[in-house]
Write an enzyme that holds these catalytic residues in place. Structure first.
Site, PDB file in Angstrom:
ATOM      1  N   PHE A  81      12.761  54.310  57.830  1.00  0.00           N
ATOM      2  CA  PHE A  81      13.054  52.730  58.002  1.00  0.00           C
ATOM      3  C   PHE A  81      13.176  52.183  59.387  1.00  0.00           C
ATOM      4  O   PHE A  81      13.016  51.119  59.476  1.00  0.00           O
ATOM      5  CB  PHE A  81      14.425  52.704  57.248  1.00  0.00           C
ATOM      6  N   LYS A  82      13.387  53.153  60.465  1.00  0.00           N
ATOM      7  CA  LYS A  82      13.241  52.535  61.786  1.00  0.00           C
ATOM      8  C   LYS A  82      12.102  51.548  61.905  1.00  0.00           C
ATOM      9  O   LYS A  82      12.025  50.517  62.695  1.00  0.00           O
ATOM     10  CB  LYS A  82      13.466  53.368  62.859  1.00  0.00           C
ATOM     11  N   ASP A  83      10.586  51.858  61.152  1.00  0.00           N
ATOM     12  CA  ASP A  83       9.727  50.804  61.380  1.00  0.00           C
ATOM     13  C   ASP A  83       9.931  49.233  61.015  1.00  0.00           C
ATOM     14  O   ASP A  83       9.449  48.553  61.541  1.00  0.00           O
ATOM     15  CB  ASP A  83       8.669  51.344  60.353  1.00  0.00           C
ATOM     16  N   LEU A 137      11.302  48.171  64.256  1.00  0.00           N
ATOM     17  CA  LEU A 137      10.513  48.411  65.515  1.00  0.00           C
ATOM     18  C   LEU A 137       8.926  48.203  65.362  1.00  0.00           C
ATOM     19  O   LEU A 137       8.315  47.958  66.320  1.00  0.00           O
ATOM     20  CB  LEU A 137      10.784  49.790  65.916  1.00  0.00           C
TER      21      LEU A 137
END
Ligand SMILES: *Cc1c(COP(=O)(O)O)cnc(C)c1O
Length: 494
Positions: free
Chosen positions: A111-113, A116
């Site tokens: 989920f960091k995408d 980011l």
């Protein structure tokens, strides 16, 4: 809208672009918008028929007031483009007992995408808006997911270079391969002989070293950070809660205005805090269920009002939640207790590793949040049972939240509908998921992914599948004390 520090009213106010460029306030606090903008029912309804990038631009425009809506839409459209997110950027799936918000369809399968992919674009614009002439050098220490997502996000972004440090034996085989094979001209990936703390301490020491600052200054470079203390990483995460609510209303799963609960697998408290901001804006959210693994410092805090990091640290099968200092909790304290008491709590945390909320502050926290934790065995059982009974394959981080959500629903007798946030593709943690399903652990990540594919018939996400054919570009391993030298060397070779 201006941004202020969580720790003092005397700190100068800055613009949203400056907050994104700077990351951390000089008094050690985190930046927060001066007030939380509201989302009226009419505004919410106007989002129903929009695409994800359009919804994102509308919502972000309320926070990032020195970006135009055209700029925001150009950035969200590029960040969440179909070639980057295999399916819709944040689809909601219905299981028999709850809804799942899938946030792992981006280029690195975690989920960091969601943040980011967008933040580097906002950062690059911030450099122009702030008339910054130096090159930004972003340093990141990672235990896996953040490093890869930052590399994908910052690759070939003008005016920015990124160097990632990871512990050579402290990340999974797939995570290491993901970083070693990264493409892009402005990037560097370095392995450290040591653990994550050595990498993290090394980065912190470089940030606080005036001699390093002077040396980098001479080379036309300044340092910045990509982790979730930066508001630019938090803002994009508010969007998917609002977007999920729109989708649920639109497909008839909930009525307009219906209050839902949200369960979030939590580490640094960034993701769940974004849900709280959505609630503060006016989104009908009831309970925020903060799900932890064996490192349940947050569960204890939400039960007792005492935050105490003095405890053993466990390496678990949900490693991205193995955290004892949840940095973004400071932002919640600020909204509830104000800057003075927040500064006092943070001083106690720095000096004693612990603090105790006043009864009033604790009562306010409890009005919104419930904490629950899940041990390793229960996590694996949840992966297995969710697959066997509901035909849904889930990663161990998501399983922690699923388990908490089901326990909570039993207590509450499923009074409200529950949205569980899914933070990683099961294939990213293929070894653990295969073990949960079969009792065996394949020795290698790619092999585990193949096993899982044979077992379940689910497609391996293209970015992970491509790793078996990718070329290793970064294989340097250094000792932690050599980090400053390595940073200077990277800064020189532009
Ligand atoms: C980072 C991460 C988390 C924790 O999110 P926070 O915002 O730090 O609370 C949970 N699951 C996965 C897969 C992650 O990568």
């Amino acid at each position: 809208m201006d941004y202020i520090s969580t720790r003092s009213i005397n700190c100068p106010k800055i613009s949203s672009a400056e907050a994104i460029k700077t990351g951390l306030s000089p008094d050690g606090g985190l930046y927060m918008p001066e007030h939380i903008p509201t989302l009226t029912n009419e505004e919410l309804a106007s989002l129903y028929d929009m695409s994800y990038p359009e919804r994102a631009a509308k919502i972000l425009a309320k926070f990032l007031t020195d970006y135009t809506e055209e700029e925001l839409l150009a950035d969200t459209a590029a960040a969440y483009a179909p070639e980057r997110f295999s399916a819709a950027p944040a689809p909601v799936t219905a299981l028999s007992d709850l809804f799942i918000l899938e946030l792992f369809h981006g280029p690195t399968c975690a989920f960091k995408d969601m943040a980011l992919q967008l933040m580097p674009r906002l950062f690059s614009r911030a450099l122009i808006k702030c008339k910054e002439e130096k090159t930004a050098l972003i340093l990141t220490a990672t235990s896996g997911d953040t490093g890869k997502a930052a590399l994908e996000g910052y690759r070939d972004i003008p005016g920015v270079r990124l160097q990632v440090f990871y512990p050579t034996d402290g990340v999974s085989t797939l995570q290491k391969l993901q970083m070693q094979t990264q493409e892009g001209k402005n990037l560097s990936v370095i392995a450290i002989r040591g653990n994550f703390d050595d990498a993290q301490n090394g980065v912190k020491a470089i940030f606080s070293d005036p001699a390093m600052k002077a040396e980098l200054d001479k080379r036309g470079v300044f340092l910045s950070s990509a982790n979730s203390i930066n508001f630019g990483r938090l803002a994009p995460q508010i969007v998917y809660y609002i977007s999920a609510y729109c989708d649920l209303v639109k497909n008839g799963s909930i009525a307009e205005g219906e209050v839902i609960d949200v369960a979030v697998p939590t580490g640094n408290f960034g993701n769940i805090f974004a849900a709280f901001l959505a609630k503060k804006m006016g989104l009908p959210i009831g309970t925020l269920l903060c799900a932890s693994n064996r490192n349940h410092v947050l569960t204890d805090f939400l039960e007792s009002g005492v935050y105490d990091r003095n405890r053993p640290f466990f390496q678990t099968i949900s490693p991205s939640m193995d955290i004892l200092i949840s940095s973004n909790l400071e932002r919640l304290l600020y909204l509830i207790a104000g800057p003075e008491r927040t500064a006092a709590y943070m001083k106690n945390l720095a000096e004693h590793g612990a603090y105790r909320l006043t009864p009033e502050d604790f009562a306010e926290v409890r009005r919104h949040f419930v904490g629950m934790y899940t041990d390793e065995e229960e996590t694996e059982r949840t992966v297995r049972e969710t697959y066997e009974k509901q035909n849904y394959l889930t990663d161990p981080h998501t399983a922690v939240a699923l388990c908490a959500a089901r326990r909570y629903e039993k207590i509450r007798k499923a009074e409200r509908k529950m949205l569980v946030v899914s933070t990683a593709s099961p294939y990213k943690f293929a070894k653990t998921v295969t073990h949960a399903l079969t009792g065996n652990t394949p020795p290698d990540g790619i092999e585990a992914a193949d096993r899982l594919h044979t077992l379940t018939g689910r497609e391996i996400p293209a970015p992970l599948d491509a790793l078996r054919r990718a070329t290793i570009r970064f294989s340097e391993v250094i000792e932690a004390p050599d980090m400053p030298k390595t940073v200077l060397h990277f800064a020189e070779n532009q």
